[in-house]
Scaffold this motif. Sequence first.
Motif, PDB file in Angstrom:
ATOM      1  N   THR A 205       0.821  -1.212   0.000  1.00 16.39           N
ATOM      2  CA  THR A 205       0.000   0.000   0.000  1.00 16.39           C
ATOM      3  C   THR A 205       0.856   1.263   0.000  1.00 16.39           C
ATOM      4  OG1 THR A 205      -0.095   0.092   2.423  1.00 16.39           O
ATOM      5  CG2 THR A 205      -1.756  -1.245   1.301  1.00 16.39           C
ATOM      6  N   LYS A 206       0.204   2.370  -0.297  1.00 16.40           N
ATOM      7  CA  LYS A 206       0.816   3.699  -0.251  1.00 16.40           C
ATOM      8  C   LYS A 206       2.052   3.810  -1.139  1.00 16.40           C
ATOM      9  CE  LYS A 206      -0.689   4.458   4.522  1.00 16.40           C
ATOM     10  NZ  LYS A 206      -0.275   4.867   5.882  1.00 16.40           N
ATOM     11  N   CYS A 207       2.018   3.124  -2.266  1.00 16.91           N
ATOM     12  CA  CYS A 207       3.135   3.202  -3.199  1.00 16.91           C
ATOM     13  C   CYS A 207       3.167   4.581  -3.860  1.00 16.91           C
ATOM     14  CB  CYS A 207       3.005   2.131  -4.284  1.00 16.91           C
ATOM     15  SG  CYS A 207       3.094   0.433  -3.666  1.00 16.91           S
ATOM     16  N   PRO A 208       4.369   5.090  -4.209  1.00 16.07           N
ATOM     17  CA  PRO A 208       4.427   6.354  -4.947  1.00 16.07           C
ATOM     18  C   PRO A 208       3.782   6.178  -6.316  1.00 16.07           C
ATOM     19  CG  PRO A 208       6.592   5.301  -4.855  1.00 16.07           C
ATOM     20  CD  PRO A 208       5.702   4.536  -3.918  1.00 16.07           C
ATOM     21  N   SER A 266       0.817   7.106  10.174  1.00 11.16           N
ATOM     22  CA  SER A 266       1.786   7.509   9.147  1.00 11.16           C
ATOM     23  C   SER A 266       1.248   8.718   8.385  1.00 11.16           C
ATOM     24  CB  SER A 266       2.057   6.354   8.186  1.00 11.16           C
ATOM     25  OG  SER A 266       2.567   5.232   8.875  1.00 11.16           O
ATOM     26  N   PRO A 267       1.468   9.917   8.895  1.00  9.70           N
ATOM     27  CA  PRO A 267       0.901  11.111   8.263  1.00  9.70           C
ATOM     28  C   PRO A 267       1.669  11.621   7.046  1.00  9.70           C
ATOM     29  CG  PRO A 267       2.113  11.744  10.223  1.00  9.70           C
ATOM     30  CD  PRO A 267       2.153  10.243  10.163  1.00  9.70           C
ATOM     31  N   GLN A 268       2.891  11.101   6.794  1.00  6.44           N
ATOM     32  CA  GLN A 268       3.741  11.677   5.761  1.00  6.44           C
ATOM     33  C   GLN A 268       3.102  11.697   4.377  1.00  6.44           C
ATOM     34  OE1 GLN A 268       6.377  13.389   6.515  1.00  6.44           O
ATOM     35  NE2 GLN A 268       6.607  13.981   4.369  1.00  6.44           N
ATOM     36  N   PRO A 269       2.457  10.603   3.904  1.00  8.61           N
ATOM     37  CA  PRO A 269       1.805  10.684   2.588  1.00  8.61           C
ATOM     38  C   PRO A 269       0.745  11.778   2.518  1.00  8.61           C
ATOM     39  CG  PRO A 269       2.033   8.407   3.275  1.00  8.61           C
ATOM     40  CD  PRO A 269       2.407   9.248   4.459  1.00  8.61           C
TER      41      PRO A 269
END
Length: 373
Positions: A205-208, A266-269
């Motif tokens: 998940t959350k891939c660029p 994980s707020p970075q995305p």
Amino acid sequence: MVLLKKIIIFAAKLGNMRLLAAIFLYPLSLLYAMAVAMRNMLYAWGMFKSVTFNLPVITVGNLTVGGTGKTPFTEFLVSLFKDKQVTAVLSRGYKRKTKGFRYVEVTDTVREAGDEPLQIKRKFPKLTVAVEANRVKGIRRLQADAPQLGLVILDDAYQHRRVKPTMSILLVDHSRPITEDHYLPYGRLRDTLGQKHRANVVIVTKCPTNMRPIDQRVMMKTLKLYPYQQLFFTTFGYELPQPVFHGEAALPLSIKETVALTGIASPQPFIEHLGTFSKVLHHLDFPDHHVFTKKDIARMNTLVATYPSVPIFTTEKDAQRLRMDKDCSEALKQQLFYIPVKVQFFSKTDSEKFEAFVTEYIQKDKPKRLFYF
């Protein structure tokens, strides 16, 4: 020279903190890993029993604590199957104050249902959403109340071994490879790496969005999956911002500056997404599932005075907790917006392949199950 000296002292202190963490927490993580491994072996040997149900049960979970996007993926599964079969979502209801089995209503509070089940219910008002820490009891209650029930999706239940699901979907955060992590409390692993073998499907998940095929092959090699396991790569699609408090002011068309407010693992995305269309002036960051106190709300109200007319963006999960807070000032309500997210596969072909695999798998060799298309 003075500044350089301060930087060196700070770096040394940081290094000492990490050293202390390693000295005190790493041995505890080894004990934790041993305990978890023993529990899994007891299930493998049949000394601890798992319950099988006569309807399809899909488990969505991870090997780490928080941050892999379980709730958005559960919502994705709901969107795939809710119109094909009577579907229910069963969750633990983390941090709720109620006990036992409970049906989630759109009018519930976070304290009654938990933020994630409440988010799912509000997104799918007609969907049956329930909370129960004991998933076996929860599924039995759902079946008793709805004999026509055809599918149960267990949100965050990969470690709940008392239920033997029809299919297990394991989520892995692209930015936090499980092969490079440590066990609790030193790291974020809450289960042994070997337990990934129980997954029928593994989702990175959350891939660029610009992830290359060669990067996918490297990840595939790193995970060391078995031939029977299907691997897919997904990212988050961010939808249009919505007001946290219904009926409040609409969002300006042009947004040059924003303030971020998060209480997720994980707020970075999310922060990176805000940076694609505005300058993030300030980020008010809280732990995952944080219960906002009056002091926290006071800090948010202060933000409004510090950054007047600047939109404050939060996540959909945080919005569930903020919406019920009576201490939010009217100015804060006017400036507070959330951004919904949805799971996106890298191609329509991948999405169709995933849906076809899940559909075929949960029907295969199960003639008594109530799942038909």
